[in-house]
Design a protein around this motif. Structure first.
Motif, PDB file in Angstrom:
ATOM      1  N   THR A  95      40.755  30.719  34.413  1.00  0.00           N
ATOM      2  CA  THR A  95      41.673  31.868  34.487  1.00  0.00           C
ATOM      3  C   THR A  95      41.247  32.825  35.603  1.00  0.00           C
ATOM      4  N   ILE A  96      42.217  33.586  36.067  1.00  0.00           N
ATOM      5  CA  ILE A  96      41.930  34.562  37.126  1.00  0.00           C
ATOM      6  C   ILE A  96      40.942  35.613  36.596  1.00  0.00           C
ATOM      7  N   GLY A  97      41.126  36.017  35.333  1.00  0.00           N
ATOM      8  CA  GLY A  97      40.232  37.028  34.760  1.00  0.00           C
ATOM      9  C   GLY A  97      38.827  36.487  34.534  1.00  0.00           C
ATOM     10  N   GLY A  98      38.747  35.235  34.072  1.00  0.00           N
ATOM     11  CA  GLY A  98      37.433  34.629  33.850  1.00  0.00           C
ATOM     12  C   GLY A  98      36.663  34.525  35.152  1.00  0.00           C
ATOM     13  N   SER A  99      37.384  34.192  36.215  1.00  0.00           N
ATOM     14  CA  SER A  99      36.735  34.079  37.518  1.00  0.00           C
ATOM     15  C   SER A  99      36.183  35.430  37.965  1.00  0.00           C
ATOM     16  N   LEU A 100      36.989  36.490  37.797  1.00  0.00           N
ATOM     17  CA  LEU A 100      36.528  37.823  38.222  1.00  0.00           C
ATOM     18  C   LEU A 100      35.364  38.304  37.358  1.00  0.00           C
ATOM     19  N   CYS A 101      35.442  38.048  36.049  1.00  0.00           N
ATOM     20  CA  CYS A 101      34.385  38.541  35.148  1.00  0.00           C
ATOM     21  C   CYS A 101      33.093  37.756  35.332  1.00  0.00           C
ATOM     22  N   HIS A 102      33.222  36.492  35.662  1.00  0.00           N
ATOM     23  CA  HIS A 102      32.023  35.683  35.928  1.00  0.00           C
ATOM     24  C   HIS A 102      31.366  36.148  37.232  1.00  0.00           C
ATOM     25  N   ALA A 103      32.217  36.546  38.193  1.00  0.00           N
ATOM     26  CA  ALA A 103      31.741  37.156  39.461  1.00  0.00           C
ATOM     27  C   ALA A 103      30.747  36.285  40.227  1.00  0.00           C
ATOM     28  N   ASP A 104      31.052  34.991  40.265  1.00  0.00           N
ATOM     29  CA  ASP A 104      30.259  34.103  41.141  1.00  0.00           C
ATOM     30  C   ASP A 104      30.561  34.499  42.588  1.00  0.00           C
ATOM     31  N   ASP A 144      36.704  32.176  44.605  1.00  0.00           N
ATOM     32  CA  ASP A 144      37.782  32.576  45.521  1.00  0.00           C
ATOM     33  C   ASP A 144      38.392  33.947  45.209  1.00  0.00           C
ATOM     34  N   TRP A 145      38.641  34.233  43.929  1.00  0.00           N
ATOM     35  CA  TRP A 145      39.371  35.475  43.605  1.00  0.00           C
ATOM     36  C   TRP A 145      38.613  36.750  43.952  1.00  0.00           C
ATOM     37  N   PRO A 146      37.300  36.854  43.717  1.00  0.00           N
ATOM     38  CA  PRO A 146      36.641  38.134  44.047  1.00  0.00           C
ATOM     39  C   PRO A 146      36.838  38.542  45.513  1.00  0.00           C
ATOM     40  N   THR A 147      36.679  37.578  46.427  1.00  0.00           N
ATOM     41  CA  THR A 147      36.817  37.905  47.853  1.00  0.00           C
ATOM     42  C   THR A 147      38.274  38.182  48.231  1.00  0.00           C
ATOM     43  N   THR A 148      39.182  37.300  47.771  1.00  0.00           N
ATOM     44  CA  THR A 148      40.580  37.451  48.202  1.00  0.00           C
ATOM     45  C   THR A 148      41.222  38.692  47.581  1.00  0.00           C
ATOM     46  N   LEU A 149      40.925  38.959  46.307  1.00  0.00           N
ATOM     47  CA  LEU A 149      41.557  40.133  45.670  1.00  0.00           C
ATOM     48  C   LEU A 149      40.952  41.439  46.178  1.00  0.00           C
ATOM     49  N   THR A 150      39.713  41.387  46.665  1.00  0.00           N
ATOM     50  CA  THR A 150      39.144  42.570  47.331  1.00  0.00           C
ATOM     51  C   THR A 150      39.898  42.820  48.631  1.00  0.00           C
ATOM     52  N   ALA A 151      40.134  41.765  49.392  1.00  0.00           N
ATOM     53  CA  ALA A 151      40.867  41.925  50.656  1.00  0.00           C
ATOM     54  C   ALA A 151      42.298  42.394  50.403  1.00  0.00           C
ATOM     55  N   LEU A 152      42.882  41.966  49.295  1.00  0.00           N
ATOM     56  CA  LEU A 152      44.277  42.331  49.001  1.00  0.00           C
ATOM     57  C   LEU A 152      44.393  43.733  48.384  1.00  0.00           C
ATOM     58  N   GLY A 153      43.261  44.369  48.102  1.00  0.00           N
ATOM     59  CA  GLY A 153      43.300  45.732  47.549  1.00  0.00           C
ATOM     60  C   GLY A 153      43.774  45.778  46.104  1.00  0.00           C
ATOM     61  N   ALA A 154      43.427  44.742  45.318  1.00  0.00           N
ATOM     62  CA  ALA A 154      43.854  44.686  43.915  1.00  0.00           C
ATOM     63  C   ALA A 154      43.025  45.635  43.047  1.00  0.00           C
ATOM     64  N   ASP A 155      43.575  45.946  41.869  1.00  0.00           N
ATOM     65  CA  ASP A 155      42.865  46.764  40.881  1.00  0.00           C
ATOM     66  C   ASP A 155      42.651  45.956  39.601  1.00  0.00           C
ATOM     67  N   ALA A 156      41.503  46.158  38.968  1.00  0.00           N
ATOM     68  CA  ALA A 156      41.235  45.565  37.655  1.00  0.00           C
ATOM     69  C   ALA A 156      41.639  46.564  36.574  1.00  0.00           C
ATOM     70  N   LEU A 157      42.390  46.085  35.562  1.00  0.00           N
ATOM     71  CA  LEU A 157      42.822  46.939  34.448  1.00  0.00           C
ATOM     72  C   LEU A 157      42.076  46.489  33.201  1.00  0.00           C
TER      73      LEU A 157
END
Ligand SMILES: Cc1cc2nc3c(=O)[nH]c(=O)nc-3n(C[C@H](O)[C@H](O)[C@H](O)COP(=O)(O)OP(=O)(O)OC[C@H]3O[C@@H](n4cnc5c(N)ncnc54)[C@H](O)[C@@H]3O)c2cc1C
Length: 237
Positions: A109-118, A122-135
């Motif tokens: 899952t997208i959330g599992g990937s962010l929470c695992h924070a390896d 892919d998601w931590p780097t790309t969503l940082t570049a896209l300026g996303a917010d965690a809720l």
């Protein structure tokens, strides 16, 4: 190896999940693609696992004129298959379809990937570049560059869940480049870089650094990070 024994408690809703996760030795289980191996290698030994992938509150997708909000338990496969609205340039689907291989994407899952924070995910780097917010389940809205604190570290507090990720839509004429260096297709990357040029927004982020994704200023990094960043910049035009 096999995991040490643990109890399972399936919550019916987000409130029950957060109540169960208030126990110090509990752990949320989303797709299990990272947590499963960690349990089997006994890198973590929670006495209670709380499966959250079935919770409706974590599976929703909402689109507004400005953003797309994706529930934490939406799978990489759902995003790759276009079941999540596009933010522009098909960016999210392109990132998702480059994650591992289909069996991992079906459950991860997208959330599992962010929470695992390896750092190499892919998601931590790309969503940082896209300026996303965690809720989060405590009503916090945390910019992605503050959410990922380091290798396998996030801003989540004990017992707090990531509920969703809000990703801003790209403007007309936005340009995007994302490049990762992997020895074999489907492997974790050895270096990655994402570039967004969208009106006044100009972000270049390198990942797989061994820590949190890093915003790049004017100085070009050397070595493999510099090579992938140059390619991502070229891709973004
Ligand atoms: C062979 C293989 C190859 C892979 N290759 C890649 C790759 O190339 N790129 C890539 O990005 N990833 C890759 N992955 C990782 C994959 O993307 C996982 O899906 C992801 O890292 C974890 O997601 P999950 O849903 O499985 O989370 P889980 O494994 O269930 O959980 C991971 C951690 O996050 C916590 N957690 C999960 N959801 C939440 C939440 N909503 N709130 C709070 N905490 C939560 C859990 O407690 C656990 O600590 C690979 C995995 C495997 C097995």
């Amino acid at each position: 190896m096999k995991a040490a024994s643990f109890d399972l408690a399936y919550p019916v809703d987000l409130a029950e999940a957060t109540a169960l996760l208030a126990r110090a030795d509990s752990r949320a289980l989303a797709g299990g693609q990272s947590l499963g191996p960690m349990l089997n290698f006994r890198l973590v030994r929670p006495s209670l696992l709380v499966p959250i992938a079935g919770l409706a509150a974590l599976r929703g997708v909402e689109e507004t004129a400005q953003s797309v909000t994706i529930g934490a338990c939406v799978t990489h496969a759902a995003i790759a298959d276009g079941l999540v609205p596009d933010i522009g340039l098909n960016v999210l689907a392109r990132v998702a379809e480059g994650i591992a291989y289909r069996a991992v994407r079906n459950r991860g899952t997208i959330g599992g990937s962010l929470c695992h924070a390896d750092p190499a995910a892919d998601w931590p780097t790309t969503l940082t570049a896209l300026g996303a917010d965690a809720l989060t389940s405590r009503g916090r809205r945390i910019p992605m560059q503050n959410f990922i604190r380091g290798a396998f570290q996030t801003a989540l507090q004990p017992g707090e869940l990531l509920v969703a990720v809000a990703v801003p839509k790209l403007g007309a004429g936005a340009r995007w480049g994302y490049v990762k260096a992997c020895r074999k297709p489907g492997e974790f990357a050895h270096a990655m870089a994402a570039v967004l040029i969208d009106g006044a927004v100009r972000r270049a982020v390198i990942g797989a650094t061994g820590g949190a994704p890093q915003m790049v200023g004017d100085a070009m990094p050397g070595g493999l990070p510099g090579v992938v960043l140059a390619r991502a910049l070229a891709e973004a035009g």
